[in-house]
Design a protein around this motif. Structure first.
Motif, short mmCIF file in Angstrom:
data_model
loop_
_atom_site.label_atom_id
_atom_site.label_comp_id
_atom_site.label_asym_id
_atom_site.label_seq_id
_atom_site.Cartn_x
_atom_site.Cartn_y
_atom_site.Cartn_z
N GLN A 152 13.09 40.38 -6.67
CA GLN A 152 12.56 40.17 -5.48
C GLN A 152 13.07 40.39 -4.05
O GLN A 152 12.45 40.97 -2.92
CB GLN A 152 12.73 37.99 -4.86
N ASN A 153 14.21 40.37 -4.30
CA ASN A 153 14.53 42.10 -3.25
C ASN A 153 14.65 43.07 -3.69
O ASN A 153 14.08 43.25 -2.16
CB ASN A 153 16.46 41.30 -3.81
N LYS A 154 14.19 43.48 -4.45
CA LYS A 154 13.67 45.10 -4.54
C LYS A 154 12.67 44.93 -3.62
O LYS A 154 11.95 45.66 -2.97
CB LYS A 154 13.41 45.30 -5.78
N ILE A 155 11.25 43.82 -4.41
CA ILE A 155 10.39 43.52 -3.78
C ILE A 155 10.20 43.43 -1.68
O ILE A 155 9.49 44.20 -0.82
CB ILE A 155 9.41 42.53 -3.78
N GLN A 156 11.09 42.71 -1.26
CA GLN A 156 11.40 42.45 -0.22
C GLN A 156 11.41 43.80 0.33
O GLN A 156 11.58 44.29 1.65
CB GLN A 156 12.39 41.48 0.28
N GLU A 157 12.64 44.76 -0.02
CA GLU A 157 13.03 45.86 0.21
C GLU A 157 11.81 46.95 0.59
O GLU A 157 11.75 47.54 0.94
CB GLU A 157 14.19 47.21 -0.80
N ILE A 158 10.71 47.20 -0.78
CA ILE A 158 9.59 47.66 -1.09
C ILE A 158 8.53 46.98 0.80
O ILE A 158 8.37 48.68 1.33
CB ILE A 158 9.33 47.62 -1.80
N GLU A 159 8.62 46.09 0.99
CA GLU A 159 7.77 45.72 1.57
C GLU A 159 8.34 46.13 3.09
O GLU A 159 7.69 46.74 4.13
CB GLU A 159 7.44 44.54 1.95
N LEU A 160 9.88 46.34 3.80
CA LEU A 160 10.32 46.67 4.73
C LEU A 160 10.24 48.19 4.56
O LEU A 160 9.36 48.55 6.30
CB LEU A 160 11.43 46.32 4.61
#
Length: 305
Positions: free
Chosen positions: A239-247
């Motif tokens: 989930q954290n990686k997904i948020q980083e990718i989204e940013l």
């Protein structure tokens, strides 16, 4: 035969696991009204049900119809006990036919199969004669050696299920008939000491197996909880990686918009320069033409001077 008697009868016998595959094919039954029919394959406390098939009475007055089952397959693994002479002890399974009409749901037929008689015969197509409004059931059955769990393990699970069913039945019998309970107690007093000792050993072995099984289940539960916790951590990391990718994608989109606007500005400048170049080319063409006309007129004048 009660549970303890079954266990005592199995002492010293070799057990092997076999996979039972039962496939109902065709049911011949009398149909008097619009009804639904289905089949139950019951082995011990476990049972499997087919889906329900609707049959309508025929207009020509004939009641008997054929019900074709659509890929119904019942499978399970069970332990079979072998005598010293190589023969397997009888192991029964019940085939029950039920009917649902506008009035009620009722059992129209029931028959018992000896599963041991199908061991080592491969896939067998057989037919059994029924009672009541059902005539015949054509089926395919196969009992082959299972490569799964050990015989002792499977036997213990099956024994636990049978013991639970037997205890429930004994409880019902005691509530319904105190005299029957008294007779049973009297018969226990008449048993020989060796018989009581053997049954006591069987009960102790069963309790030991139950404790081992409970401990094994607790270990599996602990292992599963650890796996669930690890999966939760992995999910949080993802989930954290997904948020980083989204940013990161958001920043890329913003930069993309800036570049697009810059390209649009450059495109407008390029269009203006192209327009100016076209105008200059037109002016140059006009000047060349004027110069050419002037040069031609000057040569003509010089020729006749």
């Amino acid at each position: 035969m009660d549970f303890l008697s079954k266990q005592f009868n199995r002492v010293g016998k070799q057990s092997e696991n076999y996979q039972i595959t039962f496939k109902p094919i065709v049911l011949k039954v009398n149909v008097y009204a619009s009804s639904q029919y289905y089949i139950i394959f019951k082995r011990g406390p476990q049972k499997d049900e087919s889906k329900k098939y609707k049959l309508e009475p025929q207009s020509n007055g004939l009641q008997m119809q054929q019900l074709l089952f659509e890929d119904e397959v019942f499978q399970r693994v069970s332990s079979f006990y072998q005598e010293k002479d190589g023969k397997f002890q009888k192991k029964s399974a019940d085939v029950i036919i039920k009917c649902i009409n506008q009035v009620k749901e009722e059992k129209i037929s029931e028959v018992s199969l000896n599963l041991s008689s199908y061991i080592g015969r491969g896939s067998v197509k057989d037919s059994i004669q029924l009672t009541g409004s059902a005539y015949f059931l054509d089926f395919e059955i196969e009992v082959v050696k299972s490569e799964g769990a050990s015989g002792d393990r499977q036997s213990q699970v099956e024994s636990d299920q049978q013991r639970s069913a037997s205890q429930a039945q004994d409880s019902d019998d005691e509530d319904q008939s105190p005299l029957k309970s008294q007779i049973s107690n009297d018969s226990k007093h008449d048993e020989s000491p060796n018989m009581r000792q053997s049954k006591s050993v069987v009960v102790q072995n069963i309790n030991t197996h139950e404790r081992e099984e409970l401990q094994e289940l607790q270990e599996k539960l602990t292992k599963q909880q650890k796996e669930n916790y690890n999966l939760k951590l992995q999910a949080e990391q993802l989930q954290n990686k997904i948020q980083e990718i989204e940013l990161s994608n958001q920043k890329i989109e913003e930069e993309k918009d800036v570049i697009h606007k810059e390209l649009e500005k450059r495109g407008e400048v390029q269009k203006r320069w192209q327009s100016r170049c076209t105008e200059l080319e037109t002016e140059i063409g006009s000047l060349k033409k004027e110069a050419q006309d002037y040069y031609s007129a000057d040569r003509f004048d010089n020729q006749y001077d």
